[in-house]
Design an enzyme around this catalytic site. Sequence first.
Site, PDB file in Angstrom:
ATOM      1  N   ARG A 184       0.806  -1.222   0.000  1.00 13.72           N
ATOM      2  CA  ARG A 184       0.000   0.000   0.000  1.00 13.72           C
ATOM      3  C   ARG A 184       0.837   1.268   0.000  1.00 13.72           C
ATOM      4  O   ARG A 184       0.347   2.348  -0.312  1.00 13.72           O
ATOM      5  CB  ARG A 184      -0.917   0.028   1.226  1.00 13.72           C
ATOM      6  CG  ARG A 184      -1.890  -1.128   1.301  1.00 13.72           C
ATOM      7  CD  ARG A 184      -2.569  -1.196   2.651  1.00 13.72           C
ATOM      8  NE  ARG A 184      -1.542  -1.418   3.691  1.00 13.72           N
ATOM      9  CZ  ARG A 184      -1.660  -1.038   4.962  1.00 13.72           C
ATOM     10  NH1 ARG A 184      -2.748  -0.424   5.369  1.00 13.72           N
ATOM     11  NH2 ARG A 184      -0.698  -1.282   5.826  1.00 13.72           N
ATOM     12  N   GLN A 230       9.811  26.235  13.673  1.00  8.42           N
ATOM     13  CA  GLN A 230       9.351  26.562  12.329  1.00  8.42           C
ATOM     14  C   GLN A 230       9.642  25.387  11.404  1.00  8.42           C
ATOM     15  O   GLN A 230      10.724  24.807  11.446  1.00  8.42           O
ATOM     16  CB  GLN A 230      10.085  27.818  11.832  1.00  8.42           C
ATOM     17  CG  GLN A 230       9.688  28.292  10.462  1.00  8.42           C
ATOM     18  CD  GLN A 230      10.337  29.630  10.122  1.00  8.42           C
ATOM     19  OE1 GLN A 230      10.518  30.484  10.979  1.00  8.42           O
ATOM     20  NE2 GLN A 230      10.666  29.813   8.855  1.00  8.42           N
ATOM     21  N   ASP A 231       8.657  25.031  10.577  1.00  9.99           N
ATOM     22  CA  ASP A 231       8.836  24.025   9.531  1.00  9.99           C
ATOM     23  C   ASP A 231       8.771  24.732   8.187  1.00  9.99           C
ATOM     24  O   ASP A 231       7.922  25.600   7.977  1.00  9.99           O
ATOM     25  CB  ASP A 231       7.731  22.969   9.569  1.00  9.99           C
ATOM     26  CG  ASP A 231       7.899  21.973  10.707  1.00  9.99           C
ATOM     27  OD1 ASP A 231       8.885  22.078  11.463  1.00  9.99           O
ATOM     28  OD2 ASP A 231       7.041  21.085  10.833  1.00  9.99           O
ATOM     29  N   ASN A 232       9.667  24.346   7.272  1.00  9.25           N
ATOM     30  CA  ASN A 232       9.702  24.944   5.945  1.00  9.25           C
ATOM     31  C   ASN A 232       9.657  23.849   4.886  1.00  9.25           C
ATOM     32  O   ASN A 232      10.143  22.733   5.115  1.00  9.25           O
ATOM     33  CB  ASN A 232      10.983  25.757   5.745  1.00  9.25           C
ATOM     34  CG  ASN A 232      11.079  26.912   6.703  1.00  9.25           C
ATOM     35  OD1 ASN A 232      10.098  27.573   7.005  1.00  9.25           O
ATOM     36  ND2 ASN A 232      12.273  27.154   7.213  1.00  9.25           N
ATOM     37  N   ARG A 237      20.743  25.954  -4.038  1.00  8.03           N
ATOM     38  CA  ARG A 237      20.339  26.898  -2.988  1.00  8.03           C
ATOM     39  C   ARG A 237      21.392  26.868  -1.881  1.00  8.03           C
ATOM     40  O   ARG A 237      21.691  25.826  -1.341  1.00  8.03           O
ATOM     41  CB  ARG A 237      18.968  26.528  -2.431  1.00  8.03           C
ATOM     42  CG  ARG A 237      17.842  26.626  -3.446  1.00  8.03           C
ATOM     43  CD  ARG A 237      16.492  26.355  -2.794  1.00  8.03           C
ATOM     44  NE  ARG A 237      15.419  26.349  -3.746  1.00  8.03           N
ATOM     45  CZ  ARG A 237      14.724  27.424  -4.133  1.00  8.03           C
ATOM     46  NH1 ARG A 237      15.016  28.602  -3.625  1.00  8.03           N
ATOM     47  NH2 ARG A 237      13.754  27.320  -5.003  1.00  8.03           N
ATOM     48  N   HIS A 254      23.565  28.925   3.074  1.00 12.05           N
ATOM     49  CA  HIS A 254      22.949  29.939   3.925  1.00 12.05           C
ATOM     50  C   HIS A 254      23.167  29.665   5.419  1.00 12.05           C
ATOM     51  O   HIS A 254      23.252  28.520   5.829  1.00 12.05           O
ATOM     52  CB  HIS A 254      21.442  29.999   3.670  1.00 12.05           C
ATOM     53  CG  HIS A 254      21.095  30.258   2.245  1.00 12.05           C
ATOM     54  ND1 HIS A 254      20.015  29.690   1.637  1.00 12.05           N
ATOM     55  CD2 HIS A 254      21.702  31.017   1.291  1.00 12.05           C
ATOM     56  CE1 HIS A 254      19.946  30.087   0.371  1.00 12.05           C
ATOM     57  NE2 HIS A 254      20.965  30.889   0.143  1.00 12.05           N
ATOM     58  N   LYS A 286      18.922  22.688  12.105  1.00 10.07           N
ATOM     59  CA  LYS A 286      17.917  22.233  11.143  1.00 10.07           C
ATOM     60  C   LYS A 286      17.882  20.707  11.103  1.00 10.07           C
ATOM     61  O   LYS A 286      18.914  20.054  11.244  1.00 10.07           O
ATOM     62  CB  LYS A 286      18.245  22.751   9.742  1.00 10.07           C
ATOM     63  CG  LYS A 286      18.211  24.262   9.624  1.00 10.07           C
ATOM     64  CD  LYS A 286      18.632  24.722   8.252  1.00 10.07           C
ATOM     65  CE  LYS A 286      18.613  26.253   8.181  1.00 10.07           C
ATOM     66  NZ  LYS A 286      19.133  26.739   6.895  1.00 10.07           N
ATOM     67  N   TYR A 305      12.297  21.019   6.050  1.00  8.36           N
ATOM     68  CA  TYR A 305      13.231  21.176   7.157  1.00  8.36           C
ATOM     69  C   TYR A 305      12.588  21.890   8.330  1.00  8.36           C
ATOM     70  O   TYR A 305      11.766  22.768   8.168  1.00  8.36           O
ATOM     71  CB  TYR A 305      14.529  21.856   6.735  1.00  8.36           C
ATOM     72  CG  TYR A 305      14.420  23.205   6.068  1.00  8.36           C
ATOM     73  CD1 TYR A 305      14.819  24.358   6.738  1.00  8.36           C
ATOM     74  CD2 TYR A 305      13.985  23.320   4.756  1.00  8.36           C
ATOM     75  CE1 TYR A 305      14.760  25.591   6.123  1.00  8.36           C
ATOM     76  CE2 TYR A 305      13.925  24.555   4.127  1.00  8.36           C
ATOM     77  CZ  TYR A 305      14.312  25.686   4.825  1.00  8.36           C
ATOM     78  OH  TYR A 305      14.256  26.914   4.214  1.00  8.36           O
ATOM     79  N   GLU A 346      20.412  36.773   7.664  1.00  2.00           N
ATOM     80  CA  GLU A 346      20.891  35.716   6.772  1.00  2.00           C
ATOM     81  C   GLU A 346      22.161  36.133   6.041  1.00  2.00           C
ATOM     82  O   GLU A 346      22.290  37.260   5.578  1.00  2.00           O
ATOM     83  CB  GLU A 346      19.824  35.345   5.745  1.00  2.00           C
ATOM     84  CG  GLU A 346      20.253  34.144   4.916  1.00  2.00           C
ATOM     85  CD  GLU A 346      19.196  33.682   3.942  1.00  2.00           C
ATOM     86  OE1 GLU A 346      18.977  32.468   3.882  1.00  2.00           O
ATOM     87  OE2 GLU A 346      18.606  34.526   3.243  1.00  2.00           O
ATOM     88  N   LYS A 395      21.445  36.364  -4.484  1.00  2.00           N
ATOM     89  CA  LYS A 395      22.197  36.319  -3.218  1.00  2.00           C
ATOM     90  C   LYS A 395      23.173  35.141  -3.191  1.00  2.00           C
ATOM     91  O   LYS A 395      24.251  35.248  -2.621  1.00  2.00           O
ATOM     92  CB  LYS A 395      21.263  36.298  -2.011  1.00  2.00           C
ATOM     93  CG  LYS A 395      20.584  34.991  -1.732  1.00  2.00           C
ATOM     94  CD  LYS A 395      19.776  35.073  -0.447  1.00  2.00           C
ATOM     95  CE  LYS A 395      18.980  33.803  -0.253  1.00  2.00           C
ATOM     96  NZ  LYS A 395      18.146  33.846   0.917  1.00  2.00           N
ATOM     97  N   ASP A 396      22.832  34.025  -3.830  1.00  6.41           N
ATOM     98  CA  ASP A 396      23.743  32.878  -3.850  1.00  6.41           C
ATOM     99  C   ASP A 396      24.914  33.120  -4.796  1.00  6.41           C
ATOM    100  O   ASP A 396      26.031  32.680  -4.542  1.00  6.41           O
ATOM    101  CB  ASP A 396      22.994  31.602  -4.211  1.00  6.41           C
ATOM    102  CG  ASP A 396      21.979  31.214  -3.143  1.00  6.41           C
ATOM    103  OD1 ASP A 396      22.056  31.748  -2.014  1.00  6.41           O
ATOM    104  OD2 ASP A 396      21.099  30.389  -3.440  1.00  6.41           O
TER     105      ASP A 396
END
Length: 182
Positions: free
Chosen positions: A23, A46-48, A58, A61, A70, A130, A141, A166-167
């Site tokens: 299943r 916080q969950d992202n 990405r 950071h 994290k 995360y 940041e 920014k990266d």
Amino acid sequence: MDVQQTDFPGLLVITPRVFADERGFFKETYQQERYQKVGVNETFVQDNSSRSSAGILRGLHFQIKRPQAKLVFVVQGEIFDVCVDLRKNSPTFGKSFSITLTAENHQQLFVPAGFAHGFYVLSPHADFMYKCSDYYFPENEKTLLWNDPALEIDWPINSEPILSEKDRNGLPLNECEYFETL
């Protein structure tokens, strides 16, 4: 669950127990008491969730003020995940750790506060989740340059990655802020 210590103090590879049959499957992605027993003593606030397409990179950071621990994992697809230790008093300061996280291997990475973090998408798309131990503060940041030769990251990249502004403008390790105490 299976927990693997890495050579980086506090950085853990966690493989939750997966119950699978015809299943589908079930797994706990986080259970506070169980994770505390293996050394994940953070209170997550916080969950992202993010979705990215193939070739997107990405990171790397971090928040110099209000640093975040994290717990990261992939829900769909495959990524090459990278952490760089920015804790000045750590024996692995300035060194990078990488791992391939996939929906199929169910692995998670616990990244303690004091690391820069990023990933590169290997599959057509990837859904990435995360948990964070502190809130996101854009004014705090910072970005470590993803391709700084000093980091010795062997990115599995065949062409120019897709980067945010920014990266693209991240700072090399020798110009970057780091964590004096953590």
